[in-house]
Design a protein around this motif. Sequence first.
Motif, mmCIF file in Angstrom:
data_model
loop_
_atom_site.group_PDB
_atom_site.id
_atom_site.type_symbol
_atom_site.label_atom_id
_atom_site.label_comp_id
_atom_site.label_asym_id
_atom_site.label_seq_id
_atom_site.Cartn_x
_atom_site.Cartn_y
_atom_site.Cartn_z
ATOM 1 N N ASP A 94 164.164 99.014 82.349
ATOM 2 C CA ASP A 94 163.553 100.223 82.878
ATOM 3 C C ASP A 94 164.522 101.392 82.910
ATOM 4 O OD1 ASP A 94 160.693 99.679 84.580
ATOM 5 O OD2 ASP A 94 161.821 97.947 83.918
ATOM 6 N N GLU A 95 165.787 101.152 83.129
ATOM 7 C CA GLU A 95 166.797 102.205 83.132
ATOM 8 C C GLU A 95 168.155 101.541 82.968
ATOM 9 O OE1 GLU A 95 168.056 102.737 87.798
ATOM 10 O OE2 GLU A 95 166.550 104.102 87.000
ATOM 11 N N PRO A 96 169.214 102.301 82.679
ATOM 12 C CA PRO A 96 170.546 101.696 82.506
ATOM 13 C C PRO A 96 171.035 101.038 83.801
ATOM 14 C CG PRO A 96 170.476 103.900 81.580
ATOM 15 C CD PRO A 96 169.211 103.733 82.355
ATOM 16 N N TRP A 97 171.819 99.993 83.657
ATOM 17 C CA TRP A 97 172.433 99.342 84.809
ATOM 18 C C TRP A 97 173.540 100.237 85.375
ATOM 19 C CZ3 TRP A 97 170.265 95.188 86.890
ATOM 20 C CH2 TRP A 97 169.488 94.339 86.088
ATOM 21 N N ALA A 98 173.651 100.266 86.701
ATOM 22 C CA ALA A 98 174.703 101.026 87.375
ATOM 23 C C ALA A 98 175.592 100.051 88.135
ATOM 24 C CB ALA A 98 174.099 102.043 88.341
ATOM 25 N N LEU A 99 176.910 100.128 87.917
ATOM 26 C CA LEU A 99 177.834 99.239 88.597
ATOM 27 C C LEU A 99 177.802 99.502 90.098
ATOM 28 C CD1 LEU A 99 180.055 97.063 88.332
ATOM 29 C CD2 LEU A 99 181.708 98.934 88.151
ATOM 30 N N SER A 100 177.580 98.442 90.865
ATOM 31 C CA SER A 100 177.515 98.552 92.319
ATOM 32 C C SER A 100 178.812 98.089 92.967
ATOM 33 C CB SER A 100 176.341 97.729 92.862
ATOM 34 O OG SER A 100 176.297 97.770 94.270
ATOM 35 N N ARG B 152 169.634 98.346 89.128
ATOM 36 C CA ARG B 152 168.846 99.394 88.490
ATOM 37 C C ARG B 152 167.430 99.377 89.048
ATOM 38 N NH1 ARG B 152 168.253 97.225 82.311
ATOM 39 N NH2 ARG B 152 166.864 95.470 82.665
ATOM 40 N N HIS B 153 166.781 100.524 88.985
ATOM 41 C CA HIS B 153 165.395 100.635 89.424
ATOM 42 C C HIS B 153 164.470 100.018 88.384
ATOM 43 C CE1 HIS B 153 166.090 103.152 92.957
ATOM 44 N NE2 HIS B 153 166.975 103.826 92.248
ATOM 45 N N ILE B 154 163.398 99.417 88.877
ATOM 46 C CA ILE B 154 162.383 98.820 88.027
ATOM 47 C C ILE B 154 161.078 99.591 88.223
ATOM 48 C CG2 ILE B 154 160.978 96.750 87.611
ATOM 49 C CD1 ILE B 154 163.836 96.486 86.627
ATOM 50 N N ALA B 155 160.394 99.896 87.131
ATOM 51 C CA ALA B 155 159.136 100.635 87.219
ATOM 52 C C ALA B 155 158.137 99.919 88.107
ATOM 53 C CB ALA B 155 158.547 100.816 85.815
ATOM 54 N N ALA C 112 166.516 95.712 90.614
ATOM 55 C CA ALA C 112 166.955 94.501 89.922
ATOM 56 C C ALA C 112 168.469 94.403 90.024
ATOM 57 C CB ALA C 112 166.524 94.536 88.466
ATOM 58 N N ILE C 113 168.979 93.194 89.835
ATOM 59 C CA ILE C 113 170.415 92.926 89.940
ATOM 60 C C ILE C 113 170.895 92.210 88.689
ATOM 61 C CG2 ILE C 113 172.073 91.377 91.074
ATOM 62 C CD1 ILE C 113 170.894 92.122 93.692
ATOM 63 N N LEU D 150 163.302 90.291 92.383
ATOM 64 C CA LEU D 150 162.348 89.549 93.198
ATOM 65 C C LEU D 150 161.774 90.418 94.296
ATOM 66 C CD1 LEU D 150 163.439 88.582 96.262
ATOM 67 C CD2 LEU D 150 164.917 87.153 94.883
ATOM 68 N N ASP D 151 160.652 89.951 94.810
ATOM 69 C CA ASP D 151 160.027 90.558 95.978
ATOM 70 C C ASP D 151 160.136 89.546 97.105
ATOM 71 O OD1 ASP D 151 158.442 91.597 97.962
ATOM 72 O OD2 ASP D 151 156.703 91.956 96.686
#
Length: 218
Positions: free
Chosen positions: A25-31, A42-45, A51-52, A173-174
């Motif tokens: 959905d979008e690029p991964w961002a290092l946390s 990253r955010h999921i639509a 997501a992780i 997951l939810d």
Amino acid sequence: MFRRILAIAFLIFTAKFAAATTPIDEPWALSTNKDGIKVYTRHIADSKIKAIKVECTFNATAAQLVAVLMDIKTCSEWVYHTKSATVIKEVSPSDIYYYSEVNIPWPVHNRDFVAHLKVTQDPKTKIVTIDAPVISNMIPAKDGIVRVENSTGRWVITPVDSSHVSIVYTLHLDPGGSVPAWLINMFAAQGPTESFIGLKKQLTKPAYKDVKLDYIQN
């Protein structure tokens, strides 16, 4: 209170094992990046939950790592806030169903899930994949425990050399119930980091030192 928040956050991780591929959905961002364990989000639509992805390299063979991951009875020794884990059906050594309960401090209800763990290996590349979709209705729900019904993720284990493997783990997951999504997302990296540190230690235990698995080629 901080530990309580971290426990809630761990729900993002704890399907150790609830799995399939994560949608792009979008690029991964290092946390976070601790002890060589990189955690990305990253955010999921159409989802409030991030997501992780976890990336790391461990001093182990593919067989050793798979042996730990499939040793369900020892999950509580290293998977963050796992209260219990039990195999409920074994189709084969590489294909099992298991039940797990995640311990969440009051006033948040504990979570539980049933996952179908299945291991496959590419005979040419030797890359191992572990998928484990959540099975929501395999056993009845329990009073006072919130059932995790939606989860996707995957372990991809790539041999680097004779004694090292590269790991990529993804999860979305939810956790169900009324846990605020912003609270989970804020501390999403804590559960994965602590669990992977625990996994690294677990791999050093004598039980896994010289392990061989018929279905894994190192």
